[in-house]
Design an enzyme around this catalytic site. Structure first.
Site, PDB file in Angstrom:
ATOM      1  CB  CYS A  81      -0.949   0.000   1.188  1.00 58.12           C
ATOM      2  SG  CYS A  81      -0.117   0.104   2.792  1.00 58.12           S
ATOM      3  CG  HIS A 252      -3.971   1.031   4.562  1.00 60.35           C
ATOM      4  ND1 HIS A 252      -3.505  -0.207   4.185  1.00 60.35           N
ATOM      5  CD2 HIS A 252      -4.846   1.402   3.595  1.00 60.35           C
ATOM      6  CE1 HIS A 252      -4.084  -0.570   3.059  1.00 60.35           C
ATOM      7  NE2 HIS A 252      -4.897   0.393   2.681  1.00 60.35           N
ATOM      8  CG  ASN A 284      -7.817   2.967   1.965  1.00 61.33           C
ATOM      9  OD1 ASN A 284      -6.828   2.347   1.579  1.00 61.33           O
ATOM     10  ND2 ASN A 284      -8.655   2.482   2.862  1.00 61.33           N
TER      11      ASN A 284
END
Length: 640
Positions: A81, A252, A284
């Site tokens: 990520c 994240h 995100n």
């Protein structure tokens, strides 16, 4: 910038493409084959992976569909990520992604000229001080005809997949991208410097003034084309990817896609109101699980903002992973921000221009202490000075200095079990104004970085005028590796490595003599100087065997603090060292007095308060003033 781009693995994109077109074949990269070795460096492969070219996945493949956007990207099966968040930030900056994806129109599929496609792409990344051009073929890993790694919203849009493949090639394989650092990817995309900010340190949560100062810095980086990322630290493995009640995910990396002051209110009155709200837009990489608190997509707070302002901000009600939140809430929930600053070195810019010094070095082991360059941090006092040393100058009364050290990326060595970063950091010492040789004893520490096992360490600090030595080190002695030092100042810093421990012996040494003694003179200040009604504008000059060191002028005081040092390698020990005090005037400087220093080889750093004398060595009653001096002297030229 890209005229000096280096071909990775000596693969020339243009030559390879021409050869494929001439032979009418699609490119197959021998350096990154379509095999499990390109996927994993350890462990058992999962489901059977089939490598497919884009035209085997869909009918009308494109690099870009309706342009490039941060909404294009979704994370795949590998835990990267951090890389996808960096790509999301990159996609919001056209000038930056066009550097990473060069000649994108030429690389795009052309339906009208299908024979011009050769199954080859190339991308540019900044690696350890230079831009490298990485060539890949278009074979992509799939399961059930679906891309298993980074992919786009549109099934026929492919730009992110070959970019990720090229980055995986640099790292050695796709698995090597698991669990990385967004700061590294941001630097690799831009050639900038990343500054990590820990939002939990200090009192940001309660100090509104400090919070406001940080927002202005974040806004400045964003407005000048920099890239920003944010994350919530996961304290344990079980915390990783845990969703909070507010919708945010721990561990994240979120891309910051906009930073702005939002005007509240409606109609003409809103333009005359001073009320603005500091806000941040984030994304995100999963494309879902967004913020559900105040100012989320369907929040009633948006009624406080006019329709035109909402349209200007691009506020939409879509499950696309992008959302707005107040900067105050960001500081409350997020723990870390990474600012990647694009350092402006162009003289044609309206913004601040920086001077960059870039030097390569290495931590190396050697049995000879004078040749060892792996001494560890200051905790290891016996070996600390056996590290690389770099000297630079601050030529303004005070200057903001940016310093970054980077170790060579190690992801590609994970296959051999060597992929972990060393714990690195650096100290900065203010040294003598005329130092030319390596340090051998501690001096005033002007600043220091943290020590951390990251690829790079950054420090932003304010330094007064003078000469400084940077000592980059590994935390423990004996560790080896390459390093890159970058120093940014307002004016050229003359940064260079100190390689010699003492003056070199030459063929002239037998005729002209060789130094017998090293002497450090530290003039701290003066008191009781002859002055006018506004005080003296004084400075000192230290003289020794034809060499001079001069301090800055201390204005409007009869008790100046010079804090100036000089170091002298002396051949004529019978000649005294002279410290002169002068008053700076418009037409001609005025001599205020002097002192002579006679030294012995065993002089320590004792403080001497000496009365000023005239040029003949007398102390007339009309010559007031005392100078405070420390002297350190040794017959060993490597004692200071």
């Amino acid at each position: 910038m890209f005229s000096c781009t280096k071909a990775y693995e000596y693969q020339n994109y243009s030559a390879l493409k021409r050869a494929c077109l001439r032979r009418k074949v699609l490119f197959e990269d021998p350096h990154f084959p379509a095999s499990d070795d390109s996927l994993y460096y350890k462990g058992t492969p999962g489901p059977t992976v089939r490598w497919k070219r884009p035209f085997d996945i869909c009918d009308d493949p494109r690099l870009f569909v309706d342009g490039i956007s941060s909404h294009d990207l979704h994370q795949g099966q590998v835990g990267n990520c951090w890389f996808v968040a960096a790509c999301s930030s990159l996609a919001s900056r056209e000038s930056l992604w066009q550097k990473v994806i060069p000649d994108w129109k030429e690389q795009e599929w052309n339906p009208e000229k299908p024979d011009s496609y050769a199954g080859i792409f190339h991308f540019n990344f900044w690696r350890f001080g230079e831009w490298v051009d990485v060539v890949v073929d278009d074979r992509l890993p799939t399961v059930n005809n679906q891309l298993i790694y980074c992919h786009s919203n549109s099934k026929n849009e492919f730009w992110c997949a070959p970019v990720e493949k090229a980055y995986a090639k640099l790292a050695g394989c796709y698995q090597a991208l698991d669990g990385g650092n967004t700061a590294d990817a941001l630097v690799d995309f831009t050639g900038g410097v990343s500054e990590p900010i820990d939002l939990t340190e200090g009192d940001l949560a309660t100090d509104e003034a400090k919070r406001s100062q940080l927002f202005e810095r974040v806004l400045k980086v964003h407005s000048r084309g920099g890239l920003i990322s944010a994350s919530i630290k996961a304290m344990t493995a079980a915390d990783m990817e845990t969703r909070l009640a507010c919708g945010l995910v721990k561990g994240h990396a979120y891309a910051v896609t906009d930073v702005r002051k939002v005007r509240l209110g409606h109609g003409l009155l809103a333009f005359f109101k001073s009320e603005k709200l500091d806000m941040i837009r984030l994304r995100n990489p999963w494309g879902e699980r967004v913020w559900t608190g105040p100012w989320s997509d369907t929040s009633e707070e948006w009624q406080k903002v006019s329709k035109s302002e909402r349209e200007k901000m691009g506020v939409t009600v879509q499950d696309d992973g992008e959302f707005w939140m107040t900067y105050e809430d960001m500081c409350r929930y997020f723990t870390d921000i990474i600012k990647c600053r694009l350092i402006n070195t162009s003289y044609l810019s309206i913004h601040k221009t920086w001077e960059e010094a870039r030097l390569r070095g290495a931590w190396t082991r050697h049995e000879d202490p004078q040749q060892n360059r792996s001494g560890g941090c200051i905790n290891h006092k016996d070996t600390f000075f056996q590290n690389p040393q770099y000297i630079f100058e601050v030529k303004k009364p005070e200057d903001e200095v940016l310093i970054c050290i980077q170790q060579r990326p190690k992801r590609s060595t994970r296959r051999e079990g060597k992929g972990e970063n060393l714990a690195i950091g650096f100290d900065i010492y203010k040294v003598e104004e005329n130092r030319q040789y390596r340090m051998h004893s501690l001096q005033h520490k002007a600043a220091s970085s943290i020590y951390i096992n990251s690829r790079s360490v950054f420090l932003r600090t304010e330094l007064p005028e003078g000469r400084y030595v940077i000592i980059p080190t590994t935390f423990e002695p004996g560790h080896t590796g390459e390093l890159l030092l970058r120093v940014f100042t307002d004016v050229p810093s003359n940064c260079r490595e100190l390689r010699l421990d003492e003056p070199p012996r030459t063929c002239w040494s037998s005729l002209c003599g060789y130094p017998q003694q090293v002497t450090q003179v530290h003039v701290l200040g003066a008191a009781g100087l002859k002055d006018s009604s506004t005080g003296a504008n004084s400075y000192v000059i230290i003289k020794c065997e034809g060499e001079k060191v001069r301090s800055a002028v201390q204005r409007g005081t009869s008790t100046p603090e010079y804090n100036v040092k000089g170091i002298f390698y002396r051949k004529k020990l019978s000649q005294p060292i002279t410290v002169q005090v002068w008053n700076n005037r418009v037409l001609k400087d005025e001599f205020l007095g002097q002192v002579h220093l006679k030294t012995a080889p065993d002089d320590l750093q004792d403080l001497h308060s000496l009365h000023l004398q005239d040029r003949s060595g007398r102390q007339p009653s009309d010559l007031p003033g005392i100078v405070a001096v420390r002297v350190l002297c040794s017959a060993s030229l490597t004692a200071v």
